[in-house]
Scaffold this motif. Sequence first.
Motif, PDB file in Angstrom:
ATOM      1  N   GLY A  57       0.870  -1.127   0.135  1.00  0.00           N
ATOM      2  CA  GLY A  57      -0.020  -0.071   0.182  1.00  0.00           C
ATOM      3  C   GLY A  57       0.901   1.274   0.121  1.00  0.00           C
ATOM      4  O   GLY A  57       2.007   1.228   0.627  1.00  0.00           O
ATOM      5  N   ALA A  58       0.373   2.172  -0.511  1.00  0.00           N
ATOM      6  CA  ALA A  58       1.047   3.355  -0.837  1.00  0.00           C
ATOM      7  C   ALA A  58       0.373   4.643  -0.834  1.00  0.00           C
ATOM      8  O   ALA A  58      -0.853   4.621  -1.406  1.00  0.00           O
ATOM      9  N   PHE A  59       0.848   5.959  -0.652  1.00  0.00           N
ATOM     10  CA  PHE A  59       0.406   7.227  -0.877  1.00  0.00           C
ATOM     11  C   PHE A  59       1.404   8.158  -1.058  1.00  0.00           C
ATOM     12  O   PHE A  59       2.400   8.010  -0.962  1.00  0.00           O
ATOM     13  N   ILE A  60       0.753   9.157  -1.969  1.00  0.00           N
ATOM     14  CA  ILE A  60       1.858  10.019  -2.403  1.00  0.00           C
ATOM     15  C   ILE A  60       1.452  11.468  -1.722  1.00  0.00           C
ATOM     16  O   ILE A  60       0.466  11.848  -1.427  1.00  0.00           O
ATOM     17  N   VAL A  61       2.432  12.118  -1.231  1.00  0.00           N
ATOM     18  CA  VAL A  61       2.479  13.292  -0.457  1.00  0.00           C
ATOM     19  C   VAL A  61       2.964  14.604  -1.666  1.00  0.00           C
ATOM     20  O   VAL A  61       4.173  14.356  -1.963  1.00  0.00           O
ATOM     21  N   PRO A  83      -3.126  -2.831   1.035  1.00  0.00           N
ATOM     22  CA  PRO A  83      -3.539  -1.481   0.687  1.00  0.00           C
ATOM     23  C   PRO A  83      -3.955  -0.342   1.764  1.00  0.00           C
ATOM     24  O   PRO A  83      -4.408  -1.004   2.668  1.00  0.00           O
ATOM     25  N   VAL A  84      -3.486   0.840   1.633  1.00  0.00           N
ATOM     26  CA  VAL A  84      -3.883   1.854   2.690  1.00  0.00           C
ATOM     27  C   VAL A  84      -5.203   2.180   2.425  1.00  0.00           C
ATOM     28  O   VAL A  84      -5.809   2.259   1.281  1.00  0.00           O
ATOM     29  N   LEU A  85      -6.121   2.103   3.554  1.00  0.00           N
ATOM     30  CA  LEU A  85      -7.568   2.630   3.487  1.00  0.00           C
ATOM     31  C   LEU A  85      -7.731   3.813   4.033  1.00  0.00           C
ATOM     32  O   LEU A  85      -9.046   4.351   3.541  1.00  0.00           O
ATOM     33  N   ALA A 100      -3.569   4.181   7.769  1.00  0.00           N
ATOM     34  CA  ALA A 100      -4.206   2.907   8.124  1.00  0.00           C
ATOM     35  C   ALA A 100      -4.305   1.921   7.068  1.00  0.00           C
ATOM     36  O   ALA A 100      -4.626   2.299   5.719  1.00  0.00           O
ATOM     37  N   SER A 101      -4.119   0.725   7.319  1.00  0.00           N
ATOM     38  CA  SER A 101      -4.101  -0.420   6.239  1.00  0.00           C
ATOM     39  C   SER A 101      -4.663  -1.553   6.480  1.00  0.00           C
ATOM     40  O   SER A 101      -5.275  -1.978   7.566  1.00  0.00           O
ATOM     41  N   ASP A 102      -4.732  -2.244   5.240  1.00  0.00           N
ATOM     42  CA  ASP A 102      -5.592  -3.656   5.273  1.00  0.00           C
ATOM     43  C   ASP A 102      -4.560  -4.530   5.949  1.00  0.00           C
ATOM     44  O   ASP A 102      -5.073  -5.744   6.388  1.00  0.00           O
ATOM     45  N   ASP A 103      -3.384  -4.305   6.425  1.00  0.00           N
ATOM     46  CA  ASP A 103      -2.537  -5.217   6.920  1.00  0.00           C
ATOM     47  C   ASP A 103      -2.440  -4.960   8.211  1.00  0.00           C
ATOM     48  O   ASP A 103      -1.571  -5.660   9.205  1.00  0.00           O
ATOM     49  N   THR A 104      -3.333  -4.464   9.010  1.00  0.00           N
ATOM     50  CA  THR A 104      -3.939  -4.278  10.521  1.00  0.00           C
ATOM     51  C   THR A 104      -3.343  -3.254  11.257  1.00  0.00           C
ATOM     52  O   THR A 104      -3.158  -3.381  12.277  1.00  0.00           O
ATOM     53  N   HIS A 130      -4.733  -3.864  16.471  1.00  0.00           N
ATOM     54  CA  HIS A 130      -5.831  -4.366  15.524  1.00  0.00           C
ATOM     55  C   HIS A 130      -5.601  -6.028  15.136  1.00  0.00           C
ATOM     56  O   HIS A 130      -4.354  -6.215  14.675  1.00  0.00           O
ATOM     57  N   SER A 131      -6.460  -6.665  15.011  1.00  0.00           N
ATOM     58  CA  SER A 131      -6.639  -7.961  14.444  1.00  0.00           C
ATOM     59  C   SER A 131      -7.000  -8.303  13.006  1.00  0.00           C
ATOM     60  O   SER A 131      -6.878  -9.264  12.584  1.00  0.00           O
ATOM     61  N   LYS A 132      -7.764  -7.233  12.649  1.00  0.00           N
ATOM     62  CA  LYS A 132      -8.193  -7.223  11.219  1.00  0.00           C
ATOM     63  C   LYS A 132      -7.805  -5.663  10.510  1.00  0.00           C
ATOM     64  O   LYS A 132      -7.299  -5.043  11.312  1.00  0.00           O
ATOM     65  N   ARG A 133      -8.256  -5.497   9.362  1.00  0.00           N
ATOM     66  CA  ARG A 133      -7.840  -4.304   8.701  1.00  0.00           C
ATOM     67  C   ARG A 133      -8.174  -3.080   9.390  1.00  0.00           C
ATOM     68  O   ARG A 133      -9.148  -3.088  10.309  1.00  0.00           O
TER      69      ARG A 133
END
Length: 471
Positions: A57-61, A83-85, A100-104, A130-133
């Motif tokens: 997951g990524a984001f651009i700044v 993925p970043v959520l 925050a991400s799907d990777d928990t 967290h144990s989930k996304r």
Amino acid sequence: MSRRVVRQSKFRHVFGQAAKADQSYEDIRVSKVTWDSSFCAVNPKFLAIIVEAGGGGAFIVLPLAKTGRVDKNYPLVTGHTAPVLDIDWCPHNDNVIASASDDTTVMVWQIPDYTPMRNITEPIITLEGHSKRVGILSWHPTARNVLLSAGGDNVIIIWNVGTGEVLLSLDDVHPDVIHSVCWNSNGSLLATTCKDKTLRIIDPRKGQVVAERFAAHEGMRPMRAVFTRQGHIFTTGFTRMSQRELGLWDPNNFEEPVALQEMDTSNGVLLPFYDRDSSIVYLCGKGDSSIRYFEITDEPPFVHYLNTFSSKEPQRGMGFMPKRGLDVSKCEIARFYKLHERKCEPIVMTVPRKSDLFQDDLYPDTPGPEPALEADEWLSGQDAEPVLISLRDGYVPPKHRELRVTKRNILDVRPPAGPRRSQSASDAPLSQRTLETLLEEIKALREQVQAQEQRITALENMLCELVDGTD
């Protein structure tokens, strides 16, 4: 014959206008992840957008001034393995952003004022609990370094980012997926919506539900809720017939809505962006090509429709600029950053005024970048309203401030001996990595300067040859 009296409001004629083409940000591969967050976060210095990324997951700044076409090799913020959520800028430090991400995990990043040479891969701190996304992030409005995260495990965790510790964990409040979380103005209460169709007002420090309303909107699709300046709760949701609906509720009397209005039959969840200073709420639906805005007042019908900004292209997400980032000389009262498939387009909301003078009535003092409380003070039960600043002379963002993380050694349960504890073992790798990153950055900059000097020398030689040739 009675004449219809038009309601008096200084915001009646607010109009929206898309920025010119050269003021947009082009060639950005906006994320295609199916998630109902805004995918965009903005502050007076930077624009951050969740983007497509292979293998994680990524984001651009981007600095706000860096408009136009974005180079396809422009450095990204990468570090998540899924993925970043959601992303959210810290309200008390314009160089700090949480993801925050799907990777928990939740990661907190320090963004430099200069453009980095390569991807930013090392967060200041990674928050694992967290144990989930993890799909929702929200910084505390008045306490320093306090961050809320909500995950697919139906748990809300409130962190002290300055130490990496969990301050509070709300494990048993929500029986199903949490759709939205919002702080009130001083951060003493939370408003949450959940898949169980219940709107809850929660005191996070007591871990108690103060008030709740089942089926504020009767439809099954996600609800959203925000606190208003008047102490009410503004909600968006769906009717049983899947029509979109907005509501206004008094938490002291959840039996009957203060206002309830049906809107249209579109599928997109309406994201409410509320401006406390003007008490205007802007509704942006994912997949819509319009922004509707309403003024919330103490007079019936309480939620007054103002206007709709319409465009041709549907929006994939939306960023909302804090008040201190607006141009007060142009009577700008809101600015959105609309995500298309491959670009981000600013949309400016303006109150038409002829005078060039500062408009006091449009710009009351607004929350500034200084926190009112430390994390420990808030946790102990103190509350404080945001520290306000005047926008009379415009707002100049403070220079780069580093977020310092002091992790506590969780293995050592003994009380600290002496006034100051030495750095814990868990800090060492972080500072070592930071040192290596800085050294790499300096080396890359030196190489760049060297290459530029060689280029200048070559150009000077060419110039000399040309001059000699003309002689």
